[in-house]
Design an enzyme around this catalytic site. Structure first.
Site, PDB file in Angstrom:
ATOM      1  N   LYS A 115       0.835  -1.210   0.000  1.00 49.42           N
ATOM      2  CA  LYS A 115       0.000   0.000   0.000  1.00 49.42           C
ATOM      3  C   LYS A 115       0.861   1.248   0.000  1.00 49.42           C
ATOM      4  CE  LYS A 115      -4.357  -1.717   1.764  1.00 49.42           C
ATOM      5  NZ  LYS A 115      -5.372  -1.684   2.807  1.00 49.42           N
ATOM      6  N   LYS A 196      -4.767  -9.202  -9.845  1.00 46.94           N
ATOM      7  CA  LYS A 196      -6.028  -9.527  -9.192  1.00 46.94           C
ATOM      8  C   LYS A 196      -7.065  -8.453  -9.515  1.00 46.94           C
ATOM      9  CE  LYS A 196      -6.846  -8.512  -4.738  1.00 46.94           C
ATOM     10  NZ  LYS A 196      -7.416  -8.597  -3.408  1.00 46.94           N
ATOM     11  N   LYS A 199     -10.905  -3.199  -6.707  1.00 46.53           N
ATOM     12  CA  LYS A 199     -11.581  -1.909  -6.801  1.00 46.53           C
ATOM     13  C   LYS A 199     -10.605  -0.797  -7.134  1.00 46.53           C
ATOM     14  CE  LYS A 199     -14.436  -3.070  -2.862  1.00 46.53           C
ATOM     15  NZ  LYS A 199     -13.674  -3.206  -1.614  1.00 46.53           N
TER      16      LYS A 199
HETATM   17  P1  ADP Z   1     -10.399  -4.850  -3.392  1.00 43.74           P
HETATM   18  O1  ADP Z   1      -9.015  -5.380  -3.722  1.00 43.74           O
HETATM   19  O2  ADP Z   1     -11.285  -4.867  -4.582  1.00 43.74           O
HETATM   20  O3  ADP Z   1     -10.349  -3.518  -2.685  1.00 43.74           O
HETATM   21  P2  ADP Z   1     -10.780  -5.938  -0.826  1.00 43.74           P
HETATM   22  O4  ADP Z   1      -9.321  -5.910  -0.556  1.00 43.74           O
HETATM   23  O5  ADP Z   1     -11.668  -4.948  -0.147  1.00 43.74           O
HETATM   24  O6  ADP Z   1     -11.021  -5.861  -2.391  1.00 43.74           O
HETATM   25  O7  ADP Z   1     -11.275  -7.393  -0.528  1.00 43.74           O
HETATM   26  C1  ADP Z   1     -12.465  -7.731   0.096  1.00 43.74           C
HETATM   27  C2  ADP Z   1     -12.615  -9.235   0.062  1.00 43.74           C
HETATM   28  O8  ADP Z   1     -12.774  -9.686  -1.287  1.00 43.74           O
HETATM   29  C3  ADP Z   1     -11.403  -9.979   0.627  1.00 43.74           C
HETATM   30  O9  ADP Z   1     -11.869 -11.089   1.373  1.00 43.74           O
HETATM   31  C4  ADP Z   1     -10.665 -10.431  -0.604  1.00 43.74           C
HETATM   32  O10 ADP Z   1      -9.929 -11.629  -0.387  1.00 43.74           O
HETATM   33  C5  ADP Z   1     -11.784 -10.652  -1.621  1.00 43.74           C
HETATM   34  N1  ADP Z   1     -11.299 -10.357  -2.975  1.00 43.74           N
HETATM   35  C6  ADP Z   1     -10.942  -9.134  -3.449  1.00 43.74           C
HETATM   36  N2  ADP Z   1     -10.558  -9.197  -4.726  1.00 43.74           N
HETATM   37  C7  ADP Z   1     -10.660 -10.495  -5.094  1.00 43.74           C
HETATM   38  C8  ADP Z   1     -10.396 -11.212  -6.306  1.00 43.74           C
HETATM   39  N3  ADP Z   1      -9.969 -10.585  -7.385  1.00 43.74           N
HETATM   40  N4  ADP Z   1     -10.604 -12.543  -6.333  1.00 43.74           N
HETATM   41  C9  ADP Z   1     -11.048 -13.181  -5.231  1.00 43.74           C
HETATM   42  N5  ADP Z   1     -11.315 -12.580  -4.064  1.00 43.74           N
HETATM   43  C10 ADP Z   1     -11.129 -11.253  -3.973  1.00 43.74           C
END
Ligand code: ADP
Length: 327
Positions: A115, A196, A199
């Site tokens: 981050k 991955k 958001k």
């Molecule tokens: P983002 O990366 O979109 O901000 P978060 O970090 O808020 O998502 O993740 C929230 C939840 O969603 C976590 O439990 C994370 O493991 C899951 N998650 C986020 N992105 C993915 C992805 N691309 N594939 C599978 N699980 C995901």
């Protein structure tokens, strides 16, 4: 006998996407519906303060996140659903945990390092102490299991350490937390399929659960499937994985065609767009209804969930204050 407490949360930093759904929310709904657990799910708005969102956007996304969780199947009658900042005890316990946590342990966290690179103009202290607040989120409710993906295991280990450091200093109090390692697919970005889906990536990379069928198809049409050098195309694999998880009845046919080298990616994208749009048809309607009516139904649900969470949090904090000598 009371059921084991499980807790998990999601940051209100953008509309939920299909990675969040397959990787987290869908699993939570299954845990909820198993009836075996006392499940707490929260919108992690205090965590979101560490990012760069504006206040107005944050205010809006907090409600969206709550509405989306409900629309996706989190049933406030079965699950304690709440907004983290409605329970001030999260911040209070995090402060107390700060005082038993060696700072060097926080600098080791890979997510902090990542981050710090991603938002190098805003490396605030909250980014560093984020996992301390996570420990507070979990231990405030004496949760013994946390559903996590592999990327969160390091933070969960820190939660166990923090519980141990606290217990060593003030007496045995917090339980041992175990990861409920869930075997979930990792969904990749549409345009950069080695990354991955997240958001924090641009709009075209992510399919939101709330996207309408046309938008889904448009985004998929632009998704990368080809690769150089004859290697397995990660983008194509990602689309196949999605078709499998979104129950496309023609998944086997496409998987076979892919192996045989006869696959038509245009057809795959069409089939996948339909499968995703169908999966979230009821979701889209329910989400919109909750948001149109946000002052009534949604607020009432969050008030009830918050009151229940607060009772549990207050009990823990009262005991912690006594243990540490604040009263
Ligand atoms: P983002 O990366 O979109 O901000 P978060 O970090 O808020 O998502 O993740 C929230 C939840 O969603 C976590 O439990 C994370 O493991 C899951 N998650 C986020 N992105 C993915 C992805 N691309 N594939 C599978 N699980 C995901």
């Amino acid at each position: 006998m009371s059921k084991p407490v499980i807790i998990s949360g999601i940051q209100p930093t953008g509309n939920l996407h299909i990675g969040n759904y397959l990787g987290a929310v869908k699993k939570w709904v299954e845990l909820q519906n198993s009836g075996k657990y006392d499940l707490y799910i929260f919108v992690a708005d205090l965590h979101a303060l560490t990012g760069n969102q504006t206040a107005d956007n944050r205010r809006h996304q907090i409600l969206v996140a709550a509405a989306e969780l409900i629309a996706a199947g989190i049933d406030p009658k079965k699950t304690t659903l709440f907004i983290q900042s409605h329970i001030p005890e999260h911040a209070e316990l995090a402060w107390i945990f700060n005082t038993v946590t060696p700072v060097a342990e926080l600098y080791r966290m890979t997510q902090f390092k990542d981050k710090s690179v991603n938002q190098d103009k805003n490396i605030n202290t909250g980014l560093l102490t984020y996992p301390v607040l996570q420990a507070a989120d979990v231990l405030l409710y004496k949760a013994t299991q946390v559903p996590v993906g592999l990327d969160q295991v390091q933070h969960l280990e820190l939660t166990r350490d923090i519980a141990r450091w606290f217990n060593n200093r003030y007496g045995e109090f917090f339980p041992e937390v175990k990861p409920l390692l869930t075997n979930v697919p990792k969904v990749m970005s549409l345009l950069e399929p080695t990354k991955k889906m997240s958001k924090s990536l641009g709009q075209g990379q992510v399919i939101e659960m709330a996207d309408d069928p046309d938008t889904i198809l448009k985004k998929l049409k632009k998704a990368i499937t080809a690769t150089e050098g004859g290697a397995k195309a990660p983008g194509a694999q990602n689309l196949l994985l999605l078709l499998e998880h979104f129950g496309g009845s023609n998944y086997q046919d496409f998987a076979k065609a892919e192996k045989a080298g006869t696959i038509q990616y245009g057809d795959l994208k069409q089939a996948l767009a339909e499968a995703i749009a169908d999966t979230f048809a009821a979701f889209r309607v329910r989400r919109q209804k909750l948001l149109d009516n946000e002052t009534d139904e949604l607020a009432a649900i969050l008030k009830t969930g918050g009151a229940k969470a607060r009772r549990a949090a207050e009990k823990t904090i009262a005991e912690v204050r006594t243990l540490v000598g604040l009263r």
